[in-house]
Design an enzyme around this catalytic site. Structure first.
Site, mmCIF file in Angstrom:
data_model
loop_
_atom_site.group_PDB
_atom_site.id
_atom_site.type_symbol
_atom_site.label_atom_id
_atom_site.label_comp_id
_atom_site.label_asym_id
_atom_site.label_seq_id
_atom_site.Cartn_x
_atom_site.Cartn_y
_atom_site.Cartn_z
ATOM 1 C CE LYS A 1 -3.164 2.178 3.309
ATOM 2 N NZ LYS A 1 -4.141 1.927 4.310
HETATM 3 C C1 R5P Z 1 -2.558 4.590 8.183
HETATM 4 O O1 R5P Z 1 -1.574 4.073 8.117
HETATM 5 C C2 R5P Z 1 -3.551 3.642 8.101
HETATM 6 O O2 R5P Z 1 -3.131 2.350 7.857
HETATM 7 C C3 R5P Z 1 -4.747 3.990 7.076
HETATM 8 O O3 R5P Z 1 -5.252 2.647 6.865
HETATM 9 C C4 R5P Z 1 -4.666 4.527 5.915
HETATM 10 O O4 R5P Z 1 -3.636 5.727 5.966
HETATM 11 C C5 R5P Z 1 -5.467 4.448 4.809
HETATM 12 O O5 R5P Z 1 -6.499 5.526 5.227
HETATM 13 P P1 R5P Z 1 -6.702 6.767 4.514
HETATM 14 O O6 R5P Z 1 -7.254 6.625 3.463
HETATM 15 O O7 R5P Z 1 -7.746 7.638 5.606
HETATM 16 O O8 R5P Z 1 -5.218 7.690 4.305
#
Ligand code: R5P
Length: 293
Positions: free
Chosen positions: A203
């Site tokens: 990710k």
């Molecule tokens: C951050 O480390 C978290 O794992 C969140 O899952 C990630 O940031 C994704 O969420 P957002 O789309 O709110 O950034």
């Protein structure tokens, strides 16, 4: 008692019909065992090859984030429209009914808070509990270039090794420190390291320039985080561009659960990721669904 006499003769052997040796649809994943591929097929839709993951693990270091104050009220109604739920085991056990029947990507690193150094994480879940919770993947934060870089890469090794023993994929999450640029050079470095260390998917963030080089240089599927809440059209455009430039999905949180209408936004994002809907058409869909609800 076994029937040893009077059974029908076996004769449908399909002589002359070759056994299909089908490939596997997901980038970098064709050499895994059945269990690993089965779990990856729950995360990534085998028809579109893509995924829309709903991230609501923010509380593990941010506390009660806006939109997640009551996960039973905000997340549960969204679950039917997500492909995968990404959260902590605490969120899962306290707030998500097991009858949701959705694949879970479990947040497996932790030990930090917004009050201190964010890279100082440890493995925070034992593999036994990942299995007990019937999770389809494990997520671990990897802080390339940060103070505790090696420790976080070690966390990932441990989870990947445990995951390989049990056929459970690991998602390496590129945590970009506040001193680092979210550009193709950094994201390309971080995603490639995570892939080479053996994670099954990664990710990262989208970057406006050369994102296609990040995806091309990474031999495993990339899903993008949404980041801070931005206008709906911008979020849909970001998702569209990411997919168009080689991403295999989104793992989005705040841009969904902080939207005026989270279910409509999740459906609009799905239309972009799985159907290639253009951002403006997806926004029209969002507004239509919003006005109908
Ligand atoms: C951050 O480390 C978290 O794992 C969140 O899952 C990630 O940031 C994704 O969420 P957002 O789309 O709110 O950034």
């Amino acid at each position: 008692m076994a029937d040893t006499t009077g059974n029908k003769d076996a004769k449908n052997f399909g002589i002359g019909v070759p056994v299909e040796t089908e490939g596997y649809f997901l980038k970098g994943s064709c050499h895994y065992d059945w269990g690993m591929q089965d779990r990856l097929s729950r995360i990534f839709n085998p028809k579109s090859g893509k995924t829309v993951m709903l991230a609501f693990d923010h509380g593990y270091f941010m506390g009660p984030t806006s939109g997640l104050e009551r996960m039973d009220l905000s997340v549960v109604p969204l679950a039917p429209y997500a492909d995968v739920l990404m959260c902590t085991r605490g969120a899962l056990r306290t707030s998500i009914p097991p009858t949701s029947n959705k694949p879970v990507c479990l947040r497996c690193s932790g030990g930090i808070s917004i009050l201190k150094e964010l890279s100082n994480e440890e493995v925070a879940v034992a593999i036994d509990d990942v299995i007990r919770l019937n999770c389809s993947a494990m997520a671990v934060q990897v802080h390339i270039g940060a103070e505790f870089e090696t420790q976080t890469v070690n966390n990932m090794f441990k989870l990947i090794d445990a995951g390989m023993r049990h056929g459970i994929p690991t998602l390496g999450v590129t945590a970009v420190g506040k001193d680092m640029a979210r550009d193709a050079r950094y994201l390309g470095l971080a995603t490639r390291i995570i892939a080479e260390m053996g994670a099954q998917f990664v990710k990262t963030y989208y970057c406006a320039e050369k994102f296609e080089e990040v995806t091309a240089g990474c031999p495993i599927p990339i899903v993008i985080a949404g980041g801070k809440k931005i206008p709906e059209l911008d979020a849909l455009t970001m998702a569209y561009n990411a997919i168009d430039q080689g991403a295999s999905g989104v793992d989005m949180g705040r841009n969904i659960f902080q939207a005026d209408n989270p279910i409509a936004m999740l459906k609009a994002v799905r239309s972009v990721v799985h159907e290639g809907n253009k951002p403006k058409d997806a926004l029209d869909l969002y507004n239509t669904l919003k006005s109908e609800s």
